[in-house]
Design a protein around this motif. Structure first.
Motif, PDB file in Angstrom:
ATOM      1  N   LEU A  32       4.452  29.328 -19.147  1.00 27.10           N
ATOM      2  CA  LEU A  32       4.845  29.656 -18.242  1.00 27.10           C
ATOM      3  C   LEU A  32       5.489  31.215 -17.571  1.00 27.10           C
ATOM      4  O   LEU A  32       5.641  31.328 -16.678  1.00 27.10           O
ATOM      5  N   THR A  33       5.196  31.841 -19.130  1.00 25.02           N
ATOM      6  CA  THR A  33       4.578  33.080 -18.598  1.00 25.02           C
ATOM      7  C   THR A  33       3.268  33.631 -17.664  1.00 25.02           C
ATOM      8  O   THR A  33       3.767  34.277 -17.233  1.00 25.02           O
ATOM      9  N   THR A  83       2.507  38.998 -20.283  1.00 26.56           N
ATOM     10  CA  THR A  83       1.243  37.489 -21.014  1.00 26.56           C
ATOM     11  C   THR A  83       0.701  38.369 -22.346  1.00 26.56           C
ATOM     12  O   THR A  83       0.836  38.483 -23.134  1.00 26.56           O
ATOM     13  N   ALA A  89       8.951  38.235  -9.793  1.00 27.94           N
ATOM     14  CA  ALA A  89       7.128  37.451 -10.852  1.00 27.94           C
ATOM     15  C   ALA A  89       7.514  37.749 -12.095  1.00 27.94           C
ATOM     16  O   ALA A  89       7.442  36.943 -13.342  1.00 27.94           O
ATOM     17  N   TYR A  90       8.009  39.174 -11.696  1.00 27.27           N
ATOM     18  CA  TYR A  90       7.345  39.553 -13.224  1.00 27.27           C
ATOM     19  C   TYR A  90       8.604  40.122 -14.158  1.00 27.27           C
ATOM     20  O   TYR A  90       8.492  39.348 -15.367  1.00 27.27           O
ATOM     21  N   SER A 143       4.227  33.143 -14.034  1.00 29.50           N
ATOM     22  CA  SER A 143       4.470  33.961 -13.938  1.00 29.50           C
ATOM     23  C   SER A 143       3.818  35.447 -13.416  1.00 29.50           C
ATOM     24  O   SER A 143       3.522  36.155 -12.188  1.00 29.50           O
ATOM     25  N   HIS A 144       3.292  36.220 -14.297  1.00 31.30           N
ATOM     26  CA  HIS A 144       2.181  37.473 -14.860  1.00 31.30           C
ATOM     27  C   HIS A 144       1.604  37.708 -15.791  1.00 31.30           C
ATOM     28  O   HIS A 144       2.002  37.055 -16.775  1.00 31.30           O
ATOM     29  N   ILE A 150      10.949  37.331 -13.949  1.00 30.84           N
ATOM     30  CA  ILE A 150      10.759  35.860 -14.563  1.00 30.84           C
ATOM     31  C   ILE A 150      10.065  35.674 -15.797  1.00 30.84           C
ATOM     32  O   ILE A 150      10.264  35.685 -16.915  1.00 30.84           O
ATOM     33  N   SER A 151       9.000  36.502 -15.825  1.00 33.25           N
ATOM     34  CA  SER A 151       7.939  36.531 -16.848  1.00 33.25           C
ATOM     35  C   SER A 151       8.369  37.789 -18.102  1.00 33.25           C
ATOM     36  O   SER A 151       7.948  36.850 -19.247  1.00 33.25           O
ATOM     37  N   GLY A 210      15.265  36.318 -13.082  1.00 39.51           N
ATOM     38  CA  GLY A 210      15.181  36.946 -14.378  1.00 39.51           C
ATOM     39  C   GLY A 210      15.934  38.024 -14.908  1.00 39.51           C
ATOM     40  O   GLY A 210      16.328  37.471 -16.277  1.00 39.51           O
ATOM     41  N   THR A 212      13.046  44.487  -9.482  1.00 36.30           N
ATOM     42  CA  THR A 212      13.110  43.271  -9.233  1.00 36.30           C
ATOM     43  C   THR A 212      13.771  42.928  -8.083  1.00 36.30           C
ATOM     44  O   THR A 212      12.993  41.925  -7.542  1.00 36.30           O
ATOM     45  N   MET A 245      15.607  32.606  -6.747  1.00 38.41           N
ATOM     46  CA  MET A 245      13.830  32.637  -8.198  1.00 38.41           C
ATOM     47  C   MET A 245      14.265  34.125  -8.453  1.00 38.41           C
ATOM     48  O   MET A 245      14.033  34.273  -9.446  1.00 38.41           O
TER      49      MET A 245
END
Length: 338
Positions: A105-106, A114, A70-71, A109-110, A73-74, A16, A64, A12
């Motif tokens: 999904l965005t 978004t 998480a940032y 994630s963060h 990935i988003s 990203g 990362t 995971m």
């Protein structure tokens, strides 16, 4: 369950950075750039991952692997969402469901990424080519994300409040490592404005909005958290300029585009070498090795055991230079894991 918790976490965290080049290519193609231009932008966009002037804002490898996965990935998901919106408008084929799924999904994630991607697509609502895709994606996407968001907001009072105030600097706003590629990025801004116009407006807006938010009072969040979007667009546009020169050189076999393409390739390639890749590699390797492999694992283990023996309650800790010796600067954030 199949891979185990530790492997799942590593996958995971890597998700990203691994998907970012694909997302960059999708955005550039969605905006109407040619294959040569998009490939150039993708290669330069990959160089963004190795930026070393920041390590907490998000998006690059250093951020990362310090904990902002998480940032990251988003970050990629936001670009995929933007790609769908731009392509839908350019081809006049609305794609509200695909855009809604990506936006949801965005958001899951963060929240910062978004908010940013919604802000840069907001001006496109006045254009009927984009309005249906954007509006429906907001309605459906945020309803889907509401499965998590509404319970979260209902418990908002329990969230720890932290205002991250820091000293602003010109080098943070415009890192020195970006200066060599700025002329190439400026060329693409000029070229795209003449040839693509409205389809690239969100990409034009991204650096300006990131700078504007950075200069706002630091009341609610760290304003620099949105700068990675601007940094990435500069990388992308620099690569597009190189791709444009290569395309012209292949098509016309003229000397001038060939010279420009050669210089551009060397400059973009140099980004991978002038940056401290050893530092990035060591950070990634240390993060994947785990705290058990850190130099001071015995000390950390002793602290963990001491905390475990305490009655249930909160544990407070302060950041210090020695925290990183335990394998990560966030070592004490994961005390509940043990």
């Amino acid at each position: 369950p199949l891979a185990g918790f530790e492997v799942a976490v590593k996958l995971m965290v890597a998700l990203g950075p691994l998907t970012l080049p694909v997302a960059v290519f999708a955005v550039l193609r969605g905006a109407g750039f040619s294959r040569w231009q998009s490939v150039g932008g993708t290669v330069a966009g990959a160089a963004f991952l190795f930026m070393t002037s920041f390590d907490i804002l998000g998006g690059n490898l250093l951020s990362t692997y310090i904990g902002e996965f998480a940032y990251s990935i988003s970050f990629s998901l936001a670009l995929f969402y933007l790609a769908v919106v731009l392509r839908a408008g350019r081809t006049r084929r609305a794609a509200p469901l695909a855009a809604a799924a990506l936006l949801a999904l965005t958001a899951l994630s963060h929240v910062l990424t978004t908010a940013f991607v919604v802000a840069i697509t907001l001006p496109l609502l006045v254009d009927e080519r984009y309005s249906r895709t954007i509006f429906m994606s907001w309605v459906v996407g945020f309803l889907l994300a509401g499965v998590w968001a509404f319970p979260f907001l209902a418990r908002f009072e329990f969230m720890a409040g932290s205002i991250w105030v820091h000293a602003r600097s010109v080098n943070e706003l415009l890192p020195l490592e970006l200066l060599p590629i700025l002329p190439f990025a400026a060329f693409t801004f000029w070229w795209a404005r003449r040839n693509l116009r409205g389809t690239v407006f969100p990409l034009f807006l991204a650096p300006a909005l990131a700078i504007g938010v950075y200069l706002l009072p630091q009341e609610f969040f760290h304003g620099a958290r949105l700068l990675p979007f601007g940094f990435l667009v500069i990388h992308m546009f620099a690569g597009v300029a190189v791709g444009t020169a290569v395309q012209q050189a292949v098509a016309s076999k003229a000397r001038q585009p060939l010279v420009l393409a050669t210089v551009g390739v060397w400059v973009i390639g140099a980004l991978f070498f002038v940056r401290d890749l050893d530092h990035v590699h060591q950070r990634v390797r240390a993060a994947n090795a785990g705290v058990e492999q850190a130099d001071h694992w015995d000390r950390y283990d002793e602290i963990v055991q001491a905390v475990a023996a305490l009655p249930p309650g909160r544990v407070f800790w302060e950041e210090s230079q020695g925290t990183i010796d335990h394998g990560t600067g966030m070592a004490f954030n994961v005390l509940p894991y043990w």
